[in-house]
Motif scaffolding. Structure first.
Motif, PDB file in Angstrom:
ATOM      1  N   LYS A  40       7.747   6.781  12.730  1.00 18.38           N
ATOM      2  CA  LYS A  40       6.803   5.378  13.001  1.00 18.38           C
ATOM      3  C   LYS A  40       5.516   5.170  11.924  1.00 18.38           C
ATOM      4  CE  LYS A  40       4.381   3.306  16.664  1.00 18.38           C
ATOM      5  NZ  LYS A  40       4.467   2.756  18.029  1.00 18.38           N
ATOM      6  N   GLY A  41       5.478   3.990  11.502  1.00 19.78           N
ATOM      7  CA  GLY A  41       4.642   3.643  10.638  1.00 19.78           C
ATOM      8  C   GLY A  41       4.954   3.710   9.233  1.00 19.78           C
ATOM      9  N   LEU A  42       5.951   4.551   8.834  1.00 22.44           N
ATOM     10  CA  LEU A  42       6.381   4.790   7.408  1.00 22.44           C
ATOM     11  C   LEU A  42       7.390   3.564   7.057  1.00 22.44           C
ATOM     12  CD1 LEU A  42       6.347   8.482   7.118  1.00 22.44           C
ATOM     13  CD2 LEU A  42       4.589   6.850   6.235  1.00 22.44           C
ATOM     14  N   LEU A  43       7.179   2.951   5.909  1.00 21.77           N
ATOM     15  CA  LEU A  43       7.924   1.685   5.596  1.00 21.77           C
ATOM     16  C   LEU A  43       9.124   1.911   4.525  1.00 21.77           C
ATOM     17  CD1 LEU A  43       5.303  -0.983   5.807  1.00 21.77           C
ATOM     18  CD2 LEU A  43       7.038  -0.212   7.477  1.00 21.77           C
ATOM     19  N   VAL A  44       8.678   2.921   3.616  1.00 23.56           N
ATOM     20  CA  VAL A  44       9.590   3.371   2.321  1.00 23.56           C
ATOM     21  C   VAL A  44       9.318   4.687   1.966  1.00 23.56           C
ATOM     22  CG1 VAL A  44       7.345   2.727   0.759  1.00 23.56           C
ATOM     23  CG2 VAL A  44       9.804   2.552  -0.106  1.00 23.56           C
ATOM     24  N   GLU A  45      10.493   5.353   1.439  1.00 28.42           N
ATOM     25  CA  GLU A  45      10.356   6.942   0.933  1.00 28.42           C
ATOM     26  C   GLU A  45      11.463   6.535  -0.366  1.00 28.42           C
ATOM     27  OE1 GLU A  45      12.267  11.008   2.164  1.00 28.42           O
ATOM     28  OE2 GLU A  45      12.353   9.433   3.446  1.00 28.42           O
ATOM     29  N   GLU A  59       1.030  -1.370  -0.053  1.00 23.63           N
ATOM     30  CA  GLU A  59       0.015   0.065  -0.051  1.00 23.63           C
ATOM     31  C   GLU A  59       0.974   1.256  -0.082  1.00 23.63           C
ATOM     32  OE1 GLU A  59      -3.939  -1.024   2.472  1.00 23.63           O
ATOM     33  OE2 GLU A  59      -1.869  -1.231   3.617  1.00 23.63           O
ATOM     34  N   GLN A  60       1.769   1.362   0.822  1.00 24.86           N
ATOM     35  CA  GLN A  60       2.638   2.519   1.111  1.00 24.86           C
ATOM     36  C   GLN A  60       3.519   2.619  -0.340  1.00 24.86           C
ATOM     37  OE1 GLN A  60       4.711   3.200   4.776  1.00 24.86           O
ATOM     38  NE2 GLN A  60       3.005   2.370   5.776  1.00 24.86           N
ATOM     39  N   THR A  61       4.073   1.412  -0.786  1.00 24.90           N
ATOM     40  CA  THR A  61       4.904   1.568  -1.979  1.00 24.90           C
ATOM     41  C   THR A  61       4.041   2.317  -3.259  1.00 24.90           C
ATOM     42  OG1 THR A  61       6.348  -0.047  -1.433  1.00 24.90           O
ATOM     43  CG2 THR A  61       6.310   0.529  -3.694  1.00 24.90           C
ATOM     44  N   LEU A  62       2.904   1.538  -3.351  1.00 23.65           N
ATOM     45  CA  LEU A  62       2.165   2.053  -4.632  1.00 23.65           C
ATOM     46  C   LEU A  62       1.639   3.544  -4.596  1.00 23.65           C
ATOM     47  CD1 LEU A  62      -0.012  -1.134  -5.458  1.00 23.65           C
ATOM     48  CD2 LEU A  62       1.895  -0.312  -6.777  1.00 23.65           C
ATOM     49  N   GLN A  63       1.517   4.081  -3.220  1.00 23.85           N
ATOM     50  CA  GLN A  63       1.215   5.359  -2.810  1.00 23.85           C
ATOM     51  C   GLN A  63       2.450   6.311  -3.079  1.00 23.85           C
ATOM     52  OE1 GLN A  63      -2.127   6.870  -2.491  1.00 23.85           O
ATOM     53  NE2 GLN A  63      -0.797   8.409  -2.950  1.00 23.85           N
ATOM     54  N   THR A  64       3.361   5.776  -2.574  1.00 23.50           N
ATOM     55  CA  THR A  64       4.576   6.345  -2.821  1.00 23.50           C
ATOM     56  C   THR A  64       5.037   6.654  -4.303  1.00 23.50           C
ATOM     57  OG1 THR A  64       5.471   5.706  -0.602  1.00 23.50           O
ATOM     58  CG2 THR A  64       7.138   6.723  -2.036  1.00 23.50           C
ATOM     59  N   LEU A  65       4.785   5.768  -5.092  1.00 22.80           N
ATOM     60  CA  LEU A  65       5.238   5.837  -6.470  1.00 22.80           C
ATOM     61  C   LEU A  65       4.318   6.810  -7.016  1.00 22.80           C
ATOM     62  CD1 LEU A  65       5.885   2.146  -7.264  1.00 22.80           C
ATOM     63  CD2 LEU A  65       7.563   4.138  -7.373  1.00 22.80           C
ATOM     64  N   ALA A  66       2.785   6.847  -6.634  1.00 22.69           N
ATOM     65  CA  ALA A  66       1.877   8.077  -7.227  1.00 22.69           C
ATOM     66  C   ALA A  66       2.456   9.235  -6.865  1.00 22.69           C
ATOM     67  CB  ALA A  66       0.789   7.469  -6.566  1.00 22.69           C
ATOM     68  N   ASN A  67       2.870   9.254  -5.516  1.00 19.49           N
ATOM     69  CA  ASN A  67       3.280  10.795  -5.157  1.00 19.49           C
ATOM     70  C   ASN A  67       4.330  11.295  -5.931  1.00 19.49           C
ATOM     71  OD1 ASN A  67       1.061  10.571  -3.442  1.00 19.49           O
ATOM     72  ND2 ASN A  67       2.382  10.244  -1.820  1.00 19.49           N
ATOM     73  N   VAL A  68       5.455  10.280  -6.321  1.00 18.93           N
ATOM     74  CA  VAL A  68       6.566  10.674  -7.071  1.00 18.93           C
ATOM     75  C   VAL A  68       6.128  11.059  -8.657  1.00 18.93           C
ATOM     76  CG1 VAL A  68       8.657   9.935  -8.179  1.00 18.93           C
ATOM     77  CG2 VAL A  68       8.298   9.395  -5.771  1.00 18.93           C
ATOM     78  N   LYS A  69       5.314  10.239  -9.130  1.00 14.90           N
ATOM     79  CA  LYS A  69       4.660  10.491 -10.452  1.00 14.90           C
ATOM     80  C   LYS A  69       3.937  11.646 -10.557  1.00 14.90           C
ATOM     81  CE  LYS A  69       1.676   8.400 -14.077  1.00 14.90           C
ATOM     82  NZ  LYS A  69       0.689   7.238 -14.100  1.00 14.90           N
ATOM     83  N   ALA A  70       3.294  12.209  -9.484  1.00 17.58           N
ATOM     84  CA  ALA A  70       2.680  13.464  -9.516  1.00 17.58           C
ATOM     85  C   ALA A  70       3.567  14.726  -9.561  1.00 17.58           C
ATOM     86  CB  ALA A  70       1.908  13.604  -8.333  1.00 17.58           C
ATOM     87  N   ILE A  71       4.643  14.446  -8.884  1.00 17.74           N
ATOM     88  CA  ILE A  71       5.844  15.665  -8.875  1.00 17.74           C
ATOM     89  C   ILE A  71       6.288  15.587 -10.392  1.00 17.74           C
ATOM     90  CG2 ILE A  71       7.812  16.568  -8.029  1.00 17.74           C
ATOM     91  CD1 ILE A  71       6.800  15.154  -5.476  1.00 17.74           C
ATOM     92  N   LEU A  72       6.736  14.433 -10.764  1.00 17.60           N
ATOM     93  CA  LEU A  72       7.257  14.383 -12.270  1.00 17.60           C
ATOM     94  C   LEU A  72       6.293  14.979 -13.371  1.00 17.60           C
ATOM     95  CD1 LEU A  72       8.527  10.678 -12.374  1.00 17.60           C
ATOM     96  CD2 LEU A  72      10.143  12.621 -12.212  1.00 17.60           C
ATOM     97  N   GLU A  73       5.017  14.711 -13.114  1.00 20.12           N
ATOM     98  CA  GLU A  73       4.117  15.066 -14.229  1.00 20.12           C
ATOM     99  C   GLU A  73       3.930  16.898 -13.955  1.00 20.12           C
ATOM    100  OE1 GLU A  73       0.691  12.635 -13.604  1.00 20.12           O
ATOM    101  OE2 GLU A  73       1.503  11.217 -14.908  1.00 20.12           O
ATOM    102  N   GLU A  74       3.889  17.423 -12.786  1.00 21.99           N
ATOM    103  CA  GLU A  74       3.596  18.601 -12.344  1.00 21.99           C
ATOM    104  C   GLU A  74       5.083  19.398 -13.111  1.00 21.99           C
ATOM    105  OE1 GLU A  74       2.161  21.997 -10.395  1.00 21.99           O
ATOM    106  OE2 GLU A  74       1.313  19.979 -10.758  1.00 21.99           O
ATOM    107  N   GLY A  75       6.130  18.757 -13.266  1.00 24.80           N
ATOM    108  CA  GLY A  75       7.288  19.428 -13.753  1.00 24.80           C
ATOM    109  C   GLY A  75       7.339  19.086 -15.424  1.00 24.80           C
ATOM    110  N   GLY A  76       6.470  18.339 -15.878  1.00 29.19           N
ATOM    111  CA  GLY A  76       6.392  18.301 -17.348  1.00 29.19           C
ATOM    112  C   GLY A  76       7.287  16.883 -17.553  1.00 29.19           C
ATOM    113  N   ALA A  77       7.530  15.929 -16.867  1.00 33.93           N
ATOM    114  CA  ALA A  77       8.191  14.750 -16.977  1.00 33.93           C
ATOM    115  C   ALA A  77       7.052  13.553 -16.741  1.00 33.93           C
ATOM    116  CB  ALA A  77       9.137  14.616 -15.986  1.00 33.93           C
ATOM    117  N   SER A  78       7.730  12.315 -17.024  1.00 30.72           N
ATOM    118  CA  SER A  78       7.068  11.139 -16.871  1.00 30.72           C
ATOM    119  C   SER A  78       8.367   9.974 -16.365  1.00 30.72           C
ATOM    120  CB  SER A  78       6.514  10.625 -17.993  1.00 30.72           C
ATOM    121  OG  SER A  78       7.650   9.992 -19.073  1.00 30.72           O
ATOM    122  N   TRP A  79       7.827   8.689 -15.938  1.00 33.18           N
ATOM    123  CA  TRP A  79       8.769   7.772 -15.609  1.00 33.18           C
ATOM    124  C   TRP A  79       9.659   7.635 -16.682  1.00 33.18           C
ATOM    125  CZ3 TRP A  79       9.351   7.133 -10.885  1.00 33.18           C
ATOM    126  CH2 TRP A  79       8.462   7.188  -9.992  1.00 33.18           C
TER     127      TRP A  79
END
Length: 137
Positions: A124-129, A58-78
């Protein structure tokens, strides 16, 4: 029109204002750096950040979505990502993380980005960054 060599802070609508003096992402010219993101759900005004769930998946998929949102905000993609850095809190999560990561990036058209994985302490509670560096065409 803004000067593409000027440094621009990136904060998607899904993100809260950072808790300290840093930007979620910064673009200068064709370089885009995404700051370390964790698995917080999209921001709700007036509410504290909430993790996507207690599991690594759950945390990894949301973290990747959060990174992707910033990439897209800057005009980039994966496909523009050159480097991804992963910070895990548990050594035992490495194999599970790799499975989630491989499945997530299975449709990437380009050469996959380079990746580094290290083990750290997170609140506490966060598993991945995850952070990312992208170079736009």
């Amino acid at each position: 029109m803004t000067d593409k060599t000027e440094k621009t802070a990136l904060t998607p609508k899904t993100h809260t204002i950072p808790p300290a003096r840093f930007s979620h992402g910064v673009r200068k010219g064709n370089i885009l750096q995404v700051a370390g993101q964790v698995g917080f759900l999209p921001a709700v005004e007036g509410e504290p950040p909430t993790p996507a769930g207690p599991t690594l998946r759950e945390q990894t998929l949301q973290t990747l979505a959060n990174v992707k949102a910033i990439l897209e905000e800057g005009g980039a993609s994966w496909d523009d990502a050159m480097m991804i850095r992963v910070y895990l809190t548990e050594v035992d999560h490495f194999a599970e993380f790799n499975g989630i990561y491989d499945q997530y990036f299975a449709s990437l058209k380009e050469v996959p980005p380079a990746r580094t994985t290290v083990y750290v302490g997170l609140p506490k509670g966060l598993l991945v960054e995850i952070d990312a560096l992208a170079v736009l065409g």
